[in-house]
Design a protein around this motif. Structure first.
Motif, PDB file in Angstrom:
ATOM      1  N   GLY A   1      29.145  10.522  48.592  1.00  0.00           N
ATOM      2  CA  GLY A   1      28.990   9.100  48.313  1.00  0.00           C
ATOM      3  C   GLY A   1      30.318   8.388  48.390  1.00  0.00           C
ATOM      4  O   GLY A   1      31.379   9.015  48.376  1.00  0.00           O
ATOM      5  N   ALA A   2      30.250   7.073  48.473  1.00  0.00           N
ATOM      6  CA  ALA A   2      31.475   6.293  48.676  1.00  0.00           C
ATOM      7  C   ALA A   2      32.265   6.093  47.386  1.00  0.00           C
ATOM      8  O   ALA A   2      33.438   5.772  47.434  1.00  0.00           O
ATOM      9  CB  ALA A   2      31.137   4.950  49.310  1.00  0.00           C
ATOM     10  N   LYS A   3      31.621   6.285  46.243  1.00  0.00           N
ATOM     11  CA  LYS A   3      32.385   6.117  45.007  1.00  0.00           C
ATOM     12  C   LYS A   3      33.436   7.210  44.897  1.00  0.00           C
ATOM     13  O   LYS A   3      34.597   6.936  44.600  1.00  0.00           O
ATOM     14  CB  LYS A   3      31.469   6.153  43.777  1.00  0.00           C
TER      15      LYS A   3
ATOM     16  N   TYR B   1      35.052  -4.490  43.086  1.00  0.00           N
ATOM     17  CA  TYR B   1      34.336  -3.266  42.686  1.00  0.00           C
ATOM     18  C   TYR B   1      35.348  -2.457  41.860  1.00  0.00           C
ATOM     19  O   TYR B   1      36.415  -2.105  42.373  1.00  0.00           O
ATOM     20  CB  TYR B   1      33.936  -2.526  43.966  1.00  0.00           C
TER      21      TYR B   1
ATOM     22  N   TYR C   1      38.195   0.780  42.724  1.00  0.00           N
ATOM     23  CA  TYR C   1      39.506   0.719  43.401  1.00  0.00           C
ATOM     24  C   TYR C   1      40.616   0.494  42.372  1.00  0.00           C
ATOM     25  O   TYR C   1      41.684   1.096  42.452  1.00  0.00           O
ATOM     26  CB  TYR C   1      39.579  -0.421  44.426  1.00  0.00           C
TER      27      TYR C   1
ATOM     28  N   CYS D   1      36.262  -4.832  50.856  1.00  0.00           N
ATOM     29  CA  CYS D   1      34.858  -4.431  50.826  1.00  0.00           C
ATOM     30  C   CYS D   1      34.028  -5.568  51.393  1.00  0.00           C
ATOM     31  O   CYS D   1      33.925  -6.632  50.784  1.00  0.00           O
ATOM     32  CB  CYS D   1      34.442  -4.139  49.374  1.00  0.00           C
TER      33      CYS D   1
ATOM     34  N   ASN E   1      30.715  -6.579  47.407  1.00  0.00           N
ATOM     35  CA  ASN E   1      30.171  -6.448  46.072  1.00  0.00           C
ATOM     36  C   ASN E   1      31.321  -6.867  45.159  1.00  0.00           C
ATOM     37  O   ASN E   1      32.380  -6.246  45.233  1.00  0.00           O
ATOM     38  CB  ASN E   1      29.772  -4.986  45.804  1.00  0.00           C
TER      39      ASN E   1
ATOM     40  N   ASP F   1      35.710  -0.616  52.678  1.00  0.00           N
ATOM     41  CA  ASP F   1      34.451  -0.129  52.114  1.00  0.00           C
ATOM     42  C   ASP F   1      33.291  -0.878  52.786  1.00  0.00           C
ATOM     43  O   ASP F   1      33.106  -2.078  52.579  1.00  0.00           O
ATOM     44  CB  ASP F   1      34.462  -0.375  50.595  1.00  0.00           C
TER      45      ASP F   1
ATOM     46  N   ALA G   1      30.011  -0.179  52.472  1.00  0.00           N
ATOM     47  CA  ALA G   1      28.779   0.304  51.833  1.00  0.00           C
ATOM     48  C   ALA G   1      27.557  -0.579  52.113  1.00  0.00           C
ATOM     49  O   ALA G   1      26.426  -0.103  52.077  1.00  0.00           O
ATOM     50  CB  ALA G   1      28.990   0.431  50.323  1.00  0.00           C
TER      51      ALA G   1
ATOM     52  N   SER H   1      28.277   4.657  52.878  1.00  0.00           N
ATOM     53  CA  SER H   1      27.401   5.262  51.887  1.00  0.00           C
ATOM     54  C   SER H   1      25.953   5.078  52.336  1.00  0.00           C
ATOM     55  O   SER H   1      25.609   4.045  52.905  1.00  0.00           O
ATOM     56  CB  SER H   1      27.606   4.547  50.556  1.00  0.00           C
TER      57      SER H   1
ATOM     58  N   LYS I   1      22.826   2.438  49.416  1.00  0.00           N
ATOM     59  CA  LYS I   1      22.103   1.177  49.502  1.00  0.00           C
ATOM     60  C   LYS I   1      21.329   1.099  50.814  1.00  0.00           C
ATOM     61  O   LYS I   1      20.246   0.551  50.874  1.00  0.00           O
ATOM     62  CB  LYS I   1      23.067  -0.011  49.365  1.00  0.00           C
TER      63      LYS I   1
HETATM   64  C1  LIG Z   1      27.199   1.083  45.608  1.00  0.00           C
HETATM   65  C2  LIG Z   1      28.581   1.006  46.164  1.00  0.00           C
HETATM   66  C3  LIG Z   1      29.158   2.096  46.782  1.00  0.00           C
HETATM   67  C4  LIG Z   1      28.381   3.364  46.996  1.00  0.00           C
HETATM   68  O1  LIG Z   1      28.585   4.315  46.061  1.00  0.00           O
HETATM   69  P1  LIG Z   1      27.907   5.746  46.240  1.00  0.00           P
HETATM   70  O2  LIG Z   1      28.851   6.620  45.503  1.00  0.00           O
HETATM   71  O3  LIG Z   1      27.877   6.057  47.695  1.00  0.00           O
HETATM   72  O4  LIG Z   1      26.561   5.676  45.627  1.00  0.00           O
HETATM   73  C5  LIG Z   1      30.419   1.983  47.313  1.00  0.00           C
HETATM   74  N1  LIG Z   1      31.099   0.827  47.255  1.00  0.00           N
HETATM   75  C6  LIG Z   1      30.564  -0.265  46.688  1.00  0.00           C
HETATM   76  C7  LIG Z   1      31.320  -1.517  46.709  1.00  0.00           C
HETATM   77  C8  LIG Z   1      29.297  -0.196  46.109  1.00  0.00           C
HETATM   78  O5  LIG Z   1      28.789  -1.284  45.544  1.00  0.00           O
END
Ligand SMILES: *Cc1c(COP(=O)(O)O)cnc(C)c1O
Length: 408
Positions: free
Chosen positions: A106-108, A131, A134, A171, A175, A203, A205, A234, A237
Motif C-alpha cells: 500500500g501507499a501508506k 495527508y 508525509y 499528492c 487528499n 502520491d 493514490a 495504491s 481507492k
Molecule cells: C488512501 C491514501 C493512500 C493509500 O494508502 P494505502 O496504504 O495504499 O491504503 C495514499 N495516499 C493518500 C493521500 C491517501 O489518501
C-alpha cells in the motif's frame, strides 16, 4: 531504553480520535439518531467479481504443494509488475521498466518509509493542508518541514518554495482538497526539481478518479520527471483494496542523489535511488501476499477494468450530487470533479461555527447527524474548511445532503 525524542514533536494523532470521541458522545446522548459518516477516507463498495475470483483461485493454488508459493520476489511478481508497466504506463506512452516497479502493501507504507533514504538534515516541503503521513514520518526522523499553503487565493496550487528544499511531497488529485494540478502546473514543479536538485515524491493514490483531459495521471507524463520523481500508487481507492493491501512505487533508475563516502559500503558520488530503495526493501520488507498480487493483476483484465470503473463512477456520482446540491444552497465547494473528496468552505452562518472547521463539524453532527472531517486537522491552511468524502452509499449521501439542506 530511551525513546526517540522526535516522537514528542508529533502533533498527536488527535484528528480521527477526536472525531470518534465526539461521534460516540453524540450517539450516547441521541441513541435514536441515524448518524451518517461522510468523514473517513475508506471505501464502502465490495471487491469486484474478477478480484474475488482471483483471490479464490490463488487460495486454491496455495492449498496444493505443486502450486504453493512461499516468499515471493522482493519487488513483486513479474505477472503484476508487467501488468503495471503495460497498463498504467505504456498505454499512456510512458516508458517504465519492470525493474523500476516495486510492489508494496500500500501507499501508506511506502510514502511513510521512503524518507529513510534521506539524510537527517534534508529539508522537506509539503503542501498545507496535507495527508499527515508525509509530515509525521519526517518529524519522527527529526527533519525540518516547510509548508506550502494551498488556499482558495492560490487556487490550491502551491507556490514554489522560497528557500532550498531537498524533497517535495505532492499528492494529486489531492487528499484532502480534491483539487488537481494540470500538466502545465505540474511541469513547473518538475522543472524546479531538475534545476534545484530536489526530488519529488508524487502520491498518485487517486489517479483513477481523474475525469479531466488536462490532468496528468502520472508525473512521468511530464518531460524530465524520470530524473527527479518517485511515484506512489495504491489499489486501495482504485479497486477497494483498503483491506486487501496492495500498491506499488516507481523508482526510475534515472533518479540520482548525492552519495556519502564510507569504507564499509561505498555510496560515494551519485547514488541511484532505485538501488538504495531495493537495498532498504530487501532488508525490511518481505513482499506483498501472493493473493493480493493476483487480486491486483485481475483488475488489469478487460472485465476488471470495466468493473473497477463502475465502482469509481458510483463514487463520482456521489461527488457530483454533493457538489451540485451544496453549491445550489450557497456553499463554496472545491474538488469533487477529479477526486472523491469535496473541500467545503465553512459558511459563517452556522450558529456555533463562526467559520471554524470544528464548529461546523459540531453543527453538522448536531443538526444533520452527518460526520465530516474538520479541515484544521490536515494543517493550518485547512482551517475554515471541512472535507466530505464520496465513499458513502448513494442512499446515505442523498439522505445526508437532504438533511443539511433542510437544516439551513
Ligand atoms: C488512501 C491514501 C493512500 C493509500 O494508502 P494505502 O496504504 O495504499 O491504503 C495514499 N495516499 C493518500 C493521500 C491517501 O489518501
Amino acid at each position: 531504553m530511551k525513546i526517540n525524542k522526535h516522537y514528542t514533536e508529533l502533533s498527536g494523532n488527535y484528528l480521527f480520535a477526536e472525531i470518534a470521541r465526539k461521534v460516540q458522545a453524540f450517539k450516547a446522548e441521541n441513541p435514536q439518531a441515524d448518524v451518517i459518516s461522510l468523514g473517513i477516507g475508506d471505501v464502502t463498495q465490495p471487491l469486484c467479481p474478477v478480484v474475488v475470483e482471483a483471490l479464490h483461485k490463488a487460495a486454491d493454488e496455495m492449498a496444493v504443494a505443486a502450486t504453493f508459493r512461499g516468499y515471493g520476489p522482493e519487488r513483486g511478481y513479474d505477472f503484476l509488475r508487467n501488468a503495471i508497466v503495460e497498463n498504467d504506463y505504456r498505454s499512456r506512452g510512458i516508458d517504465i521498466d519492470a525493474d523500476e516497479v516495486f510492489v508494496s502493501d500500500g501507499a501508506k507504507s511506502d510514502t511513510g518509509n521512503f524518507q529513510e533514504l534521506l539524510a537527517e538534515d534534508c529539508v522537506v516541503a509539503v503542501t498545507d493542508p496535507v495527508y499527515p503521513v508525509y509530515v509525521d514520518s519526517n518529524v519522527m526522523a527529526g527533519r525540518r518541514i516547510v509548508k506550502l499553503p494551498c488556499t482558495a487565493e492560490n487556487g490550491f496550487v502551491p507556490e514554489l518554495p522560497a528557500e532550498h528544499v531537498d524533497v517535495i511531497y505532492l499528492c494529486y488529485p489531492n487528499n484532502p482538497t480534491g483539487t488537481t494540478l494540470t500538466k502545465e502546473q505540474l511541469r513547473k514543479w518538475v522543472d524546479y526539481a531538475l534545476q534545484s536538485g530536489a526530488i519529488i515524491f508524487y502520491d498518485a493514490a487517486y489517479e483513477a478518479f481523474i475525469q479531466s483531459e488536462d490532468v496528468p495521471h502520472s508525473i512521468y507524463e511530464i518531460p524530465g520527471a524520470k530524473e527527479c520523481a518517485v511515484e506512489f500508487h495504491s489499489y486501495s481507492k482504485t479497486a477497494g483494496f483498503t483491506g486487501i493491501r496492495c500498491g506499488y512505487t516507481i523508482v526510475p533508475k534515472g533518479v540520482k542523489s548525492e552519495g556519502v563516502k564510507s569504507e564499509k559500503y561505498d555510496l560515494a558520488g551519485t547514488v541511484s535511488l532505485n538501488a538504495l530503495w531495493s537495498r532498504r526493501q530487501s532488508t525490511k520488507f518481505n513482499g506483498t501476499s501472493y493473493l493480493s498480487q493476483r487480486a491486483a493483476e485481475a483488475i488489469y483484465t478487460p472485465e476488471g477494468k470495466q468493473q473497477i470503473r463502475a465502482t469509481i463512477d458510483y463514487y463520482m456520482q456521489n461527488a457530483r450530487l454533493m457538489r451540485e446540491a451544496l453549491t445550489d444552497i450557497g456553499f463554496t465547494v472545491y474538488g469533487g470533479t477529479d477526486a472523491p473528496y469535496l473541500w467545503v468552505k465553512v459558511p459563517g452562518l452556522t450558529p456555533v461555527g463562526e467559520g471554524s472547521s470544528w464548529g461546523f463539524f459540531d453543527w453538522m453532527l448536531q443538526n444533520a447527524h452527518v460526520v465530516c472531517t474538520p479541515g484544521a486537522g490536515f494543517g493550518p491552511s485547512g482551517e475554515g474548511y471541512v472535507r466530505l468524502t464520496a465513499f458513502g452509499t448513494h442512499e446515505n449521501t442523498e439522505k445526508a445532503i437532504r438533511r443539511i439542506t433542510n437544516r439551513l
